[in-house]
Design a protein around this motif. Sequence first.
Motif, PDB file in Angstrom:
ATOM      1  N   LEU A  34       0.829  -1.203   0.000  1.00 59.61           N
ATOM      2  CA  LEU A  34       0.000   0.000   0.000  1.00 59.61           C
ATOM      3  C   LEU A  34       0.863   1.253   0.000  1.00 59.61           C
ATOM      4  N   SER A  35       1.893   1.265   0.826  1.00 57.12           N
ATOM      5  CA  SER A  35       2.789   2.418   0.896  1.00 57.12           C
ATOM      6  C   SER A  35       3.457   2.684  -0.442  1.00 57.12           C
ATOM      7  N   SER A  36       3.915   1.630  -1.092  1.00 53.45           N
ATOM      8  CA  SER A  36       4.544   1.775  -2.408  1.00 53.45           C
ATOM      9  C   SER A  36       3.564   2.336  -3.434  1.00 53.45           C
ATOM     10  N   GLY A  42       1.661   9.507  -5.865  1.00 47.19           N
ATOM     11  CA  GLY A  42       1.849  10.868  -5.376  1.00 47.19           C
ATOM     12  C   GLY A  42       1.026  11.225  -4.146  1.00 47.19           C
ATOM     13  N   VAL A  43       0.670  10.218  -3.356  1.00 43.58           N
ATOM     14  CA  VAL A  43      -0.118  10.436  -2.145  1.00 43.58           C
ATOM     15  C   VAL A  43       0.823  10.436  -0.942  1.00 43.58           C
ATOM     16  N   LEU A  44       0.809  11.530  -0.170  1.00 47.80           N
ATOM     17  CA  LEU A  44       1.614  11.651   1.035  1.00 47.80           C
ATOM     18  C   LEU A  44       0.944  10.873   2.159  1.00 47.80           C
ATOM     19  N   THR A  45       1.703  10.049   2.894  1.00 49.61           N
ATOM     20  CA  THR A  45       1.143   9.340   4.045  1.00 49.61           C
ATOM     21  C   THR A  45       1.532  10.076   5.312  1.00 49.61           C
ATOM     22  N   ILE A  46       0.533  10.419   6.094  1.00 46.55           N
ATOM     23  CA  ILE A  46       0.718  11.181   7.325  1.00 46.55           C
ATOM     24  C   ILE A  46       0.297  10.302   8.492  1.00 46.55           C
ATOM     25  N   ALA A  47       1.216  10.031   9.411  1.00 49.22           N
ATOM     26  CA  ALA A  47       0.931   9.170  10.552  1.00 49.22           C
ATOM     27  C   ALA A  47       0.942   9.973  11.846  1.00 49.22           C
ATOM     28  N   THR A  48       0.068   9.602  12.750  1.00 44.57           N
ATOM     29  CA  THR A  48       0.067  10.223  14.066  1.00 44.57           C
ATOM     30  C   THR A  48       1.081   9.501  14.942  1.00 44.57           C
ATOM     31  N   PRO A  64      -2.978  15.271  -2.535  1.00 47.98           N
ATOM     32  CA  PRO A  64      -3.718  14.292  -1.753  1.00 47.98           C
ATOM     33  C   PRO A  64      -2.849  13.656  -0.656  1.00 47.98           C
ATOM     34  N   CYS A  65      -3.518  13.165   0.369  1.00 54.35           N
ATOM     35  CA  CYS A  65      -2.786  12.491   1.439  1.00 54.35           C
ATOM     36  C   CYS A  65      -3.643  11.382   2.046  1.00 54.35           C
ATOM     37  N   ALA A  66      -2.967  10.452   2.680  1.00 52.86           N
ATOM     38  CA  ALA A  66      -3.615   9.380   3.425  1.00 52.86           C
ATOM     39  C   ALA A  66      -3.244   9.568   4.882  1.00 52.86           C
ATOM     40  N   VAL A  67      -4.209   9.467   5.762  1.00 51.16           N
ATOM     41  CA  VAL A  67      -3.988   9.667   7.196  1.00 51.16           C
ATOM     42  C   VAL A  67      -3.970   8.301   7.878  1.00 51.16           C
ATOM     43  N   LEU A  68      -2.925   8.063   8.666  1.00 53.67           N
ATOM     44  CA  LEU A  68      -2.773   6.800   9.393  1.00 53.67           C
ATOM     45  C   LEU A  68      -2.928   7.088  10.878  1.00 53.67           C
ATOM     46  N   ILE A  69      -3.916   6.467  11.514  1.00 52.17           N
ATOM     47  CA  ILE A  69      -4.214   6.721  12.922  1.00 52.17           C
ATOM     48  C   ILE A  69      -4.250   5.398  13.661  1.00 52.17           C
ATOM     49  N   GLY A  70      -3.538   5.328  14.766  1.00 53.26           N
ATOM     50  CA  GLY A  70      -3.530   4.117  15.576  1.00 53.26           C
ATOM     51  C   GLY A  70      -4.649   4.116  16.592  1.00 53.26           C
ATOM     52  N   ASN A  71      -4.781   3.005  17.290  1.00 51.05           N
ATOM     53  CA  ASN A  71      -5.813   2.952  18.320  1.00 51.05           C
ATOM     54  C   ASN A  71      -5.335   3.655  19.587  1.00 51.05           C
ATOM     55  N   GLU A  72      -6.260   3.882  20.507  1.00 51.69           N
ATOM     56  CA  GLU A  72      -5.947   4.650  21.715  1.00 51.69           C
ATOM     57  C   GLU A  72      -4.947   3.937  22.626  1.00 51.69           C
ATOM     58  N   GLU A 111      -7.837  19.895   9.825  1.00 48.50           N
ATOM     59  CA  GLU A 111      -6.625  20.676   9.525  1.00 48.50           C
ATOM     60  C   GLU A 111      -6.238  20.539   8.046  1.00 48.50           C
ATOM     61  N   ILE A 112      -6.372  19.352   7.498  1.00 55.75           N
ATOM     62  CA  ILE A 112      -6.080  19.148   6.078  1.00 55.75           C
ATOM     63  C   ILE A 112      -7.024  20.011   5.231  1.00 55.75           C
ATOM     64  N   MET A 113      -8.306  19.978   5.556  1.00 53.45           N
ATOM     65  CA  MET A 113      -9.276  20.765   4.802  1.00 53.45           C
ATOM     66  C   MET A 113      -9.017  22.265   4.978  1.00 53.45           C
TER      67      MET A 113
END
Length: 118
Positions: A34-36, A42-48, A64-72, A111-113
């Motif tokens: 997926l990352s590749s 041309g999609v930036l991956t942004i992780a918390t 465009p970007c993809a947001v990666l969020i982990g669980n609490e 924030e992205i918007m």
Amino acid sequence: PEESADTYNPKTLRSTMGSIFHIPVIAGVDLRALSSRLKRDGVLTIATSLEGAESLEKSVLSDPCAVLIGNEARGLSKETIDAADALVKIPMTGEAESLNASVAGSILLYEIMKQKIL
């Protein structure tokens, strides 16, 4: 993954208020593949992340970007963080250590918007 909520659980579907039918949802894929593909497209991956991350208000969140969020409880895996193009953290005051994943995701998407329209 098995440890994640079921995307198509009736309660999950109701909570999206129909939005799930208008956005792409990707589940059960190999992170490296997926990352590749995202990089190729041309999609930036942004992780918390709390470690080594830039504060959200100082981040440039491209489109465009993809947001990666982990669980609490555990956040994102090291593999996921290492695969991301950018690491961001949401500034917080007080003693709270984390936010609910849906709240964190909402803040990031806002924030992205905001950066997109300003």
